[in-house]
Each structure stands twice: as C-alpha cells, then as structure tokens.
Scaffold this motif. Structure first.
Motif, PDB file in Angstrom:
ATOM      1  N   ARG A 139       0.839  -1.192   0.000  1.00 14.50           N
ATOM      2  CA  ARG A 139       0.000   0.000   0.000  1.00 14.50           C
ATOM      3  C   ARG A 139       0.872   1.239   0.000  1.00 14.50           C
ATOM      4  NH1 ARG A 139      -3.857  -2.684   2.582  1.00 14.50           N
ATOM      5  NH2 ARG A 139      -2.719  -2.662   4.533  1.00 14.50           N
ATOM      6  N   ALA A 140       1.951   1.193   0.810  1.00 16.33           N
ATOM      7  CA  ALA A 140       2.858   2.337   0.868  1.00 16.33           C
ATOM      8  C   ALA A 140       3.484   2.570  -0.508  1.00 16.33           C
ATOM      9  CB  ALA A 140       3.937   2.089   1.913  1.00 16.33           C
ATOM     10  N   ARG A 171       2.208   1.851  -3.454  1.00 21.34           N
ATOM     11  CA  ARG A 171       1.233   2.438  -4.371  1.00 21.34           C
ATOM     12  C   ARG A 171       1.028   3.906  -4.034  1.00 21.34           C
ATOM     13  NH1 ARG A 171      -3.914  -0.512  -3.949  1.00 21.34           N
ATOM     14  NH2 ARG A 171      -3.102  -1.364  -2.017  1.00 21.34           N
ATOM     15  N   ALA A 172       1.032   4.210  -2.741  1.00 17.74           N
ATOM     16  CA  ALA A 172       0.837   5.596  -2.337  1.00 17.74           C
ATOM     17  C   ALA A 172       2.003   6.469  -2.809  1.00 17.74           C
ATOM     18  CB  ALA A 172       0.690   5.686  -0.824  1.00 17.74           C
ATOM     19  N   GLN A 202       1.941   7.290  -6.428  1.00 18.03           N
ATOM     20  CA  GLN A 202       0.958   8.289  -6.849  1.00 18.03           C
ATOM     21  C   GLN A 202       1.291   9.686  -6.402  1.00 18.03           C
ATOM     22  OE1 GLN A 202      -3.102   7.864  -6.671  1.00 18.03           O
ATOM     23  NE2 GLN A 202      -3.114   5.772  -7.372  1.00 18.03           N
ATOM     24  N   ASP A 203       1.758   9.837  -5.183  1.00 16.93           N
ATOM     25  CA  ASP A 203       2.025  11.172  -4.670  1.00 16.93           C
ATOM     26  C   ASP A 203       2.978  11.048  -3.483  1.00 16.93           C
ATOM     27  OD1 ASP A 203       2.033  13.686  -3.499  1.00 16.93           O
ATOM     28  OD2 ASP A 203      -0.067  14.055  -3.985  1.00 16.93           O
ATOM     29  N   VAL A 259       4.606  13.268  -1.770  1.00 20.69           N
ATOM     30  CA  VAL A 259       4.405  14.212  -0.665  1.00 20.69           C
ATOM     31  C   VAL A 259       3.257  13.760   0.224  1.00 20.69           C
ATOM     32  CG1 VAL A 259       3.767  16.560  -0.083  1.00 20.69           C
ATOM     33  CG2 VAL A 259       5.369  16.134  -1.943  1.00 20.69           C
ATOM     34  N   ALA A 260       2.133  13.414  -0.400  1.00 22.41           N
ATOM     35  CA  ALA A 260       0.976  13.000   0.385  1.00 22.41           C
ATOM     36  C   ALA A 260       1.278  11.715   1.144  1.00 22.41           C
ATOM     37  CB  ALA A 260      -0.236  12.807  -0.519  1.00 22.41           C
ATOM     38  N   ALA A 261       2.101  10.840   0.561  1.00 22.91           N
ATOM     39  CA  ALA A 261       2.449   9.588   1.238  1.00 22.91           C
ATOM     40  C   ALA A 261       3.293   9.879   2.473  1.00 22.91           C
ATOM     41  CB  ALA A 261       3.181   8.649   0.287  1.00 22.91           C
ATOM     42  N   ALA A 262       4.265  10.787   2.328  1.00 22.81           N
ATOM     43  CA  ALA A 262       5.113  11.143   3.468  1.00 22.81           C
ATOM     44  C   ALA A 262       4.252  11.729   4.574  1.00 22.81           C
ATOM     45  CB  ALA A 262       6.176  12.148   3.036  1.00 22.81           C
ATOM     46  N   VAL A 290       4.341   7.534   5.687  1.00 21.12           N
ATOM     47  CA  VAL A 290       5.095   6.543   4.920  1.00 21.12           C
ATOM     48  C   VAL A 290       6.550   6.999   4.837  1.00 21.12           C
ATOM     49  CG1 VAL A 290       5.385   5.492   2.657  1.00 21.12           C
ATOM     50  CG2 VAL A 290       3.093   5.878   3.553  1.00 21.12           C
ATOM     51  N   ILE A 314       9.497   7.297   2.904  1.00 15.80           N
ATOM     52  CA  ILE A 314       9.764   7.223   1.470  1.00 15.80           C
ATOM     53  C   ILE A 314      11.032   6.415   1.180  1.00 15.80           C
ATOM     54  CG2 ILE A 314      10.075   8.567  -0.642  1.00 15.80           C
ATOM     55  CD1 ILE A 314       7.446   9.095   0.689  1.00 15.80           C
ATOM     56  N   PHE A 333       8.155  19.347   6.071  1.00 13.04           N
ATOM     57  CA  PHE A 333       8.348  19.379   4.620  1.00 13.04           C
ATOM     58  C   PHE A 333       9.413  20.396   4.204  1.00 13.04           C
ATOM     59  CE2 PHE A 333       4.315  17.182   4.777  1.00 13.04           C
ATOM     60  CZ  PHE A 333       4.461  16.249   3.761  1.00 13.04           C
ATOM     61  N   PRO A 338       8.702  14.483   7.444  1.00 17.87           N
ATOM     62  CA  PRO A 338       7.244  14.283   7.451  1.00 17.87           C
ATOM     63  C   PRO A 338       6.804  12.991   8.134  1.00 17.87           C
ATOM     64  CG  PRO A 338       7.973  15.011   5.300  1.00 17.87           C
ATOM     65  CD  PRO A 338       9.210  14.810   6.110  1.00 17.87           C
ATOM     66  N   PHE A 360      -4.886  10.448  -3.459  1.00 15.34           N
ATOM     67  CA  PHE A 360      -4.328   9.486  -4.408  1.00 15.34           C
ATOM     68  C   PHE A 360      -5.381   9.261  -5.485  1.00 15.34           C
ATOM     69  CE2 PHE A 360      -2.321   8.445  -0.292  1.00 15.34           C
ATOM     70  CZ  PHE A 360      -1.044   8.850  -0.624  1.00 15.34           C
ATOM     71  N   MET A 410      -7.036   5.873  -6.744  1.00 16.61           N
ATOM     72  CA  MET A 410      -7.555   4.929  -5.750  1.00 16.61           C
ATOM     73  C   MET A 410      -9.003   5.293  -5.388  1.00 16.61           C
ATOM     74  SD  MET A 410      -4.460   4.442  -3.053  1.00 16.61           S
ATOM     75  CE  MET A 410      -2.754   4.221  -3.565  1.00 16.61           C
ATOM     76  N   ILE A 426      -4.723   4.224   3.406  1.00 18.16           N
ATOM     77  CA  ILE A 426      -3.320   4.640   3.476  1.00 18.16           C
ATOM     78  C   ILE A 426      -3.078   5.438   4.759  1.00 18.16           C
ATOM     79  CG2 ILE A 426      -1.487   5.981   2.334  1.00 18.16           C
ATOM     80  CD1 ILE A 426      -2.154   3.734   0.621  1.00 18.16           C
ATOM     81  N   HIS A 469      -1.575   3.849   7.796  1.00 19.46           N
ATOM     82  CA  HIS A 469      -0.235   3.282   7.621  1.00 19.46           C
ATOM     83  C   HIS A 469       0.555   3.162   8.923  1.00 19.46           C
ATOM     84  CE1 HIS A 469       3.383   2.280   5.318  1.00 19.46           C
ATOM     85  NE2 HIS A 469       4.031   3.047   6.161  1.00 19.46           N
TER      86      HIS A 469
END
Lengths: 303, 257
Positions: free
Chosen positions: A177-178, A180-181, A184-185, A187-190, A194, A196, B57, B77, B95, B98, B106, B109
């Motif tokens: 999942r991480a 895929r995240a 996709q993005d 910044v949003a994952a961090a 997540v 990185i 960030f 972050p 995302f 999704m 997500i 997580h």
C-alpha cells in the motif's frame, strides 16, 4: 498443432524472463520515474551468483530440487543486496537532481557492474556446473502429441509463483500500500507517515530479487552466461515494460509474455534473424496506437 | 482541573528562508491540547510555509518546534506523522487512481504492521488486524459524512467532498494534532457551515486543531485564539474579538487608508 504448442511453451518461458525483468523496470519507474538502466546488469549479476552458488552447493553434496531452490534463493538475495546498494550509492544522493543526472548515473552503474564481474569472474562465459544441473530438468512431458520440457514447466510455474507473491505483496500488505501511495504522490504519502526512503529501498530490493531469479532461469536455459547478458535482455525487458504500460505491474507481465511469444513465433514461423526487429516493430505499433502502452495510464491522470 | 504543563505544539522564534526570501521570520505560537487555533493573514503571509515547517516538509533556518515541550529538530514528514500530526493540503493531495476507502486506508499506515507472510497465509491475527483497520477506515469516512462512498474513485467526488475525504484520511492515522490548510476554500456558505461543525466535532473527539483559513466568519466562529501573519511576521494574536478590531490586522488585509 503439436509444434505450435511447443513453440507457445518456449515463448512463454522466454516471456517469463522478460516479465520478471520488466517488473523491476516498471516498479522503479512507478516510484521514482526513473528508467533504471542498471537493471539488466543486476540480472546478469544474479545469473553469476546463481552459477557460483550451484558450484559451492555441489561441492557440499546437495543436488536436485533442494539445490535448485537454494540457488534461486541465493541469487535472489544477492541481486537484492546489489540493487539496494546501487540505489543507496548511485541514485539516492541524486533524488532531487534533474532526471538526466539519474539516467547518466544509471549508465555508469551499468558499466561498473559489467566490469566488476569481468574483473572478478574472468572475461569468458561462465558455465552452469554440469554436476549441479538436475537431470530431471531435461525430462519431457508428452502433451497432445507434443513434448513439453520439464524445465520449461518448472521455470514458467516458478515465475508465475513469484508474480503471484508480488501481487499479494503489492495489493494486500502495508508495504505494498505504501508503494502504491508513493507512486501516486510522494508528498501525500510522506504526510501520512510513509517512510519514502524505506519504500524506495524495498522497491529496489524486490525488483532486483526478481531479476536475480530471472538470471538463474536464463543460466538454466542456456547453461552458460556472459558479462554482456544484461544489455540485450535489459533492453528487451524495458521494451516489454513500455509495451505493457510503464508503471503498471500487470502491464509488465503482459508485455513480457507478449514479447516472448512474438519473438519465438517469429523465429519459428517467420525468419529468426528478424526476431528482434519484429519485437521492436510491435513496440512501435503499440506506441503509435496507444502511447501509454497496453495497460498504462496517461501521465495527466497521475499528476 | 490542572492545565497540562506544556502545550501540545509550540513554535519558538521560528524562521524559514528560501534563499533571500524570508518566508517566515521569528514567529512564536502555542497550540494547547484540545484547542482550535487559527492562523490567518493575507496571501503570501507565510502561513502554509509555517505548516510545511511544522510538519517537516521544509527545514527551519532558525528557531525550533516543540512537541509537548520537547524540541523536535530536523523533523521529517514521516516523523511528524509518527508523533501524531496529520494535515490536509490547500490544493488537494488525494491518491487519484484509488477509491475513497483506499485513500483513507493509506492513512492507517502508521498504525498497522502486516507482513507478506500474513497476507499470503491469511492467519487469524492478520485477519483481525485487517478487520480492525477496515473498521477505522469506515468510521473515519462516516465521521466526515462519506458513508456509502467507499468504492467510489476518489477524484469522482465533488470538490467539497474531496476535502472531507482528505480530512478522513488524516483522521484515520489517529492524530493528536490536525493541521487544516484552508479547508473551506471553494465551498459555498452552507458547505462552510457544515465544515465548521465538522471541525468542532473533530476537536470534541479529542483532536487538537490548527487551522489556516481565509473565511473570516468560519475563523471567528471556531477559533479560541487567532494568530495573524503578514509578510512572514506575527503582527497580532489574541481572541477573535480582539483580533477583529485590531488596527494592524485591518491594515494588513485592507491596506492603509
């Protein structure tokens, strides 16, 4: 008909090698938008590691399926470590640099790995030890008038097993999942916690392990490998990844299979000297009709 | 009742510079646990930069950020998330390919830990964990009013609901502090009222809120304390009524008469 079946099995087993390699390209591209040109060399290193492991294992007296499994595991682990090191040393410091720098770094790594193997293992081809080669691999299974090699069946099924594992990993685990995240993005994952760097490392490790497995498969198929093994195979697998839609995991498998079949059929029913050309003509045709590849998404959609 | 010794988040003389541009200079603020605190100011005042710095960030050029009194230097972050901060973005960062539920998933997580082995074998413990995570996802979606939209592609939601989805994703990480960057942007008056109600309910479930918002009625209605930034500097702070009538604030927004 019998011949066609035979060719199909051959094509699929070649396709599996392409698919396993293409998965590495596509996963890394998905996460970092980087074409990892050193991936073919990781595959070559995996093949060498497998052959060396086979030599040691035979000396300890093991044989058969056990030896084969150990060879696979060792080559996959070795390739994973090499992949991790390549990412850590050659790509991570350039993460925020322009894409071109990463590409050049990748080419540097590719030359480095080729020469490192040549220095330590010699210039000549490396032969898979005859004593370590399990005899049952040369057995044949009669199917509808054709004969299918046990080796092909085993190689195709172990490839499919690895791909099934990958699918479960990507779709149903926290790491997947991480991944895929991040794809996709970033910044949003961090933002949701997540890590990185860890996801990128995992991606390289998994992709490289698959390349290592492909290396063993090829060394069993041809019984010998050279240091330039990675170049053409890398190019073909990259083609397979683009054909299927780069960044798409099912696309890599589909592209690999398609490329393997096309090449084999062309070699058998067309002209074998044109098999590479046909593969690339197929690529051009697909890209003209569907620039994102068969299963690819448009770049605009991923933003 | 004894007040906790330290505010949940405190920013002490924080500065952020991009080359020669001083985006945030010498700003201090405190976010006590359980409060709704707002950060306002004209466009380009440095509000989002301050958010970016607090959530790791961008790096601070001087000053520090403290979490419950403990300085957290060189924050990344993922570390901010593990401390218990969650945020939304001014421009949505969902995302895109999704579904709504996958987006929120997500968000869980940092709470979960499931390996490949569990996923392949599907053991009981693994199933229990997965079900727990799925409950969290559904609860967060229901909380923001998105029940029944689980399998819808995230980007097919109307804009206002996408903002809510982003809030649900942030809530799914069970944060202690939620940083909302202009959540009411682009909403009509009735959506804004609903949003204000949502922010208050978020606070009521024990999540502290730090809010950037341009919409004055929303800010005045919600905030316990307001900090006003202009050109990267803190020009005023205080309760809503005091801030509203402060001449420096009027000047920053409307210009000198």
């Amino acid at each position: 008909m019998a011949d066609f079946l035979q060719q199909t099995v051959n094509g699929l087993s070649l396709g599996c090698v392409y698919a396993l390699l293409a998965l590495g390209y596509t996963m890394v591209y998905g996460i970092l938008q980087l074409i990892n040109f050193a991936h073919g060399e990781v595959y070559m290193v995996g093949a060498y590691a497998g052959i060396l492991a086979a030599g040691w294992l035979v000396a300890t007296g093991s044989s058969g399926l056990l030896l084969l499994s150990c060879v696979f595991l060792f080559a996959m682990a070795y390739a994973a470590v090499v992949g991790l090191a390549v990412e850590r040393i050659a790509y991570r410091p350039l993460r925020d640099a322009p894409r071109l720098c990463l590409l050049i770094s990748a080419m540097g790594v590719s030359f480095f790995l080729q020469n490192a193997v040549m220095l330590t293992q010699g210039k000549g081809d490396k032969v898979f030890p005859q004593e370590a080669y399990p005899a049952f691999l040369d057995g044949v299974i009669p199917v509808a008038g054709a004969t299918i090699g046990v080796k092909q069946v085993l190689l195709v099924s172990s490839s499919l097993l690895l791909m099934a594992f990958l699918r479960v990993l990507v779709l149903h685990t926290r790491t997947g999942r991480a991944m895929r995240a991040v794809a996709q993005d970033r910044v949003a994952a961090a933002l949701v916690g997540v890590r990185i760097d860890r996801v990128v490392s995992m991606t390289f490790a998994i992709g490289s392990a698959l390349a290592g497995a492909a290396g063993v498969i090829v060394s069993l198929e041809y019984r010998q490998v050279g240091t330039t093994l990675g170049f053409t195979a890398g190019l073909k697998a990259f083609t397979a990844a683009v054909l299927g839609g780069i960044g798409s995991i099912p696309g890599a498998v589909l592209g690999g299979g398609l490329l393997g079949l096309t090449e084999t059929y062309t070699a058998r029913y067309g002209a074998s000297e044109y098999k590479d050309a046909v593969a690339f003509v197929l690529l051009i045709a697909v890209l003209l009709l569907r620039p994102t590849g068969i299963l690819g998404h448009s770049q605009a959609g991923r933003a | 009742m004894i007040a906790p010794a330290h505010p949940l988040l405190s920013v002490e003389r924080l500065s952020v510079a991009f080359g020669g541009l001083q985006a945030v200079s010498n700003v201090s603020l405190e976010v006590p646990s359980g409060a709704i605190i707002s950060l306002i100011g004209p466009n380009g005042a440095g509000k989002t930069t301050l958010f970016n710095c607090v959530t790791g960030f961008v790096a601070a050029s001087s000053g520090r950020v403290c979490w419950e009194g403990t300085p957290v230097g060189g924050l990344r972050p993922e570390r901010a998330a593990s401390l218990g901060m969650a945020r939304t973005f001014q421009n949505l960062r969902l995302f895109g390919s999704m579904t709504c539920a996958q987006n929120v998933r997500i968000g869980t997580h940092r709470l979960e830990n499931e390996g490949l082995l569990g996923a392949v074998l599907g053991g009981l413990a693994w199933r229990g964990r997965r079900e727990r995570m799925e409950r969290i996802v559904l609860e967060a979606m229901a909380f923001v009013g998105l029940e029944g939209e689980a399998d819808r592609p995230a980007t097919s939601l109307p804009y206002g609901l996408q903002r809510r989805l982003e809030i649900a994703r942030a809530l799914a990480s069970a944060p202690r502090l939620l940083l909302l960057d202009e959540p009411a942007a682009g909403m009509n008056p009735s959506e804004k009222r609903d949003l204000a109600g949502l922010v208050r309910r978020i606070r009521d479930r024990g999540v502290t809120v730090l809010l950037i918002e341009h919409d004055m009625p929303v800010v005045m209605d919600l905030s316990e304390r307001i900090y006003v930034l202009d050109h990267g500097e803190l020009i005023c702070e205080g309760a809503p009524a005091a801030v509203r009538s402060d001449p420096r604030v009027v000047e920053a927004y409307l210009g000198k008469a």
